[in-house]
Motif scaffolding. Sequence first.
Motif, short mmCIF file in Angstrom:
data_model
loop_
_atom_site.label_atom_id
_atom_site.label_comp_id
_atom_site.label_asym_id
_atom_site.label_seq_id
_atom_site.Cartn_x
_atom_site.Cartn_y
_atom_site.Cartn_z
N TYR A 115 109.21 119.14 6.09
CA TYR A 115 108.79 120.34 6.80
C TYR A 115 107.35 120.18 7.29
CZ TYR A 115 112.83 123.16 5.40
OH TYR A 115 114.09 123.67 5.24
N SER A 116 106.99 120.91 8.32
CA SER A 116 105.62 120.88 8.81
C SER A 116 104.69 121.53 7.80
CB SER A 116 105.52 121.64 10.15
OG SER A 116 105.68 123.03 9.93
N THR A 118 102.65 123.70 8.44
CA THR A 118 102.60 125.13 8.76
C THR A 118 103.58 125.90 7.89
OG1 THR A 118 102.03 124.62 11.06
CG2 THR A 118 102.85 126.84 10.60
N VAL A 119 104.77 125.35 7.69
CA VAL A 119 105.77 125.97 6.82
C VAL A 119 105.28 126.02 5.38
CG1 VAL A 119 108.09 125.72 5.85
CG2 VAL A 119 107.73 125.41 8.31
N LYS A 121 102.23 126.09 4.34
CA LYS A 121 101.16 127.09 4.26
C LYS A 121 101.73 128.50 4.15
CE LYS A 121 96.91 128.68 6.53
NZ LYS A 121 97.23 130.12 6.37
N GLU A 122 102.79 128.77 4.90
CA GLU A 122 103.41 130.10 4.84
C GLU A 122 103.93 130.40 3.43
OE1 GLU A 122 106.44 129.95 7.79
OE2 GLU A 122 105.04 130.12 9.49
N ASP A 125 100.90 130.84 1.04
CA ASP A 125 100.23 132.12 1.27
C ASP A 125 101.03 133.28 0.68
OD1 ASP A 125 98.13 130.90 2.53
OD2 ASP A 125 98.78 131.40 4.57
N TYR A 152 98.54 115.23 8.77
CA TYR A 152 99.32 115.86 7.70
C TYR A 152 98.60 115.69 6.36
CZ TYR A 152 103.69 117.81 5.89
OH TYR A 152 104.63 118.64 5.34
N THR A 155 95.55 117.89 6.08
CA THR A 155 95.79 119.33 6.05
C THR A 155 96.28 119.82 4.69
OG1 THR A 155 96.34 119.26 8.41
CG2 THR A 155 97.02 121.22 7.21
N ILE A 159 95.39 123.65 2.82
CA ILE A 159 96.32 124.77 2.62
C ILE A 159 96.61 125.01 1.14
CG2 ILE A 159 97.35 124.51 4.89
CD1 ILE A 159 99.72 123.12 3.67
#
Length: 455
Positions: A115-116, A118-119, A121-122, A125, A152, A155, A159
């Motif tokens: 998964y990216s 971004t996923v 991090k969601e 969070d 990647y 990051t 996160i």
Amino acid sequence: MKQNIVNKYSVPVPRYTSYPPANFFSPAYTTEQHRHAVVESNNREPSHISIYIHLPFCFQMCYYCGCNAFLLTDKTTASKYVEAVKKEMQMIFPMLSKDRKVSQIHYGGGTPTSYSFTVLKEINDLIFNEFDYIENPEIAIECHPGYMTEEYWATLPEIGFNRISIGVQDFNREVLKASRRKPSRLEIGEIIVRLHRQKVSVNLDFIYGLPLQTEASFAETIREAIDLKPERIVTFSYAHVPWVNPLQKKLEEVGLPTVTEKEKLFHTASGLLQEAGYRPIGLDHFVLPEDELYTAVQEKTLHRNFQGYCTRRTTGQVYAFGVTGISQLAASYSQNTKDIPTYISQIEKEELPVLKGYALNPEEQITREVISSLMCNNYVSWQEIATSFRTTPEKVKATLNYDEKNLTELEEDGLIDRDEESIRVRPEATPFVRNVAASLDKLMLHTDKQFSKPM
């Protein structure tokens, strides 16, 4: 160890990542039982919350894998799946007391990094916004370096991740090719330097017992790992369970190391790691002396849950999300369904996706502590166990398959030392600690369950 002893104890026994082992879980365990257990867990120890997120998709299926993993062929399904995971969290979190703190988050798979970021991090969070944390919690993720870019890696710490397990498996390209494992996209050394700059601790994970591995080739791999100076180096024993993953039969076509060869792989690696200053932890971990796991071993307080080895500081009751995720609560286990469409469907209907589970009776809770102490600390004190359960050493032994004849045999074979107060697994017998634990387990007296061999 003598070859006849190695052969004698290279028999199928549980891995004891849980007690009872997961293949004892029953489909009779209901959703309502799990719901009740989650609520009741607020009043039980340990009070901390440990969260496991299972992201099962992989870009390619490695032949050795025994995990519940799926080839990533449909991005729509993968997207629906992660939304279901977040929704499952939103179903469970309101049941948990906000007075409790999160001590661990662990992403496993499959390949979580399919998964990216971004996923990821969601999901992080969602948790961060719901709970407070202990000081310096462990927020960890398993990474497949074969597909990850510089961006990647950079990051992940941003996160929230502070521990990263890199699945190297072997530095030998021919071994990786035979196992259908893609080598790292970037140099592992470069990755570690960058992560250390961002204050991230690193595990390098290896597997011994794969095709084409020799004592010399695996020694070279371990020397290379030592030169990179990660905080932890893990040497997992390959578990040959083709009845779980038929792809493992592909490895048989190339040829697997014999029991003798496999033992040499481990002992050579162990010797090199200890000569380099790493300290042995439990069954398969080696850590630098300043690691808190080593302090826990010295104090005989090392602990283990489905996230792996941990300290009493970071351990918690485990709440698992996603397919096959196993929640490990004070007095019960609950495993989610193994089928992705079924999982998504149940979550969309706001149903907890319980497939099976196990409620431990008081005797089994004592047995779990005995086996956990052996598996983590190579040691069990009858009085310490008795004190924690407000009982006597005699009653603790009565809950077990405590057999003087069996224990004498283990002692004569060089696996343990013992007296009236305790059992201690000898350092050279660590690969067979599972056999020692199984000898005390009443559930092993009459079972048709299948297990892997320690060697």
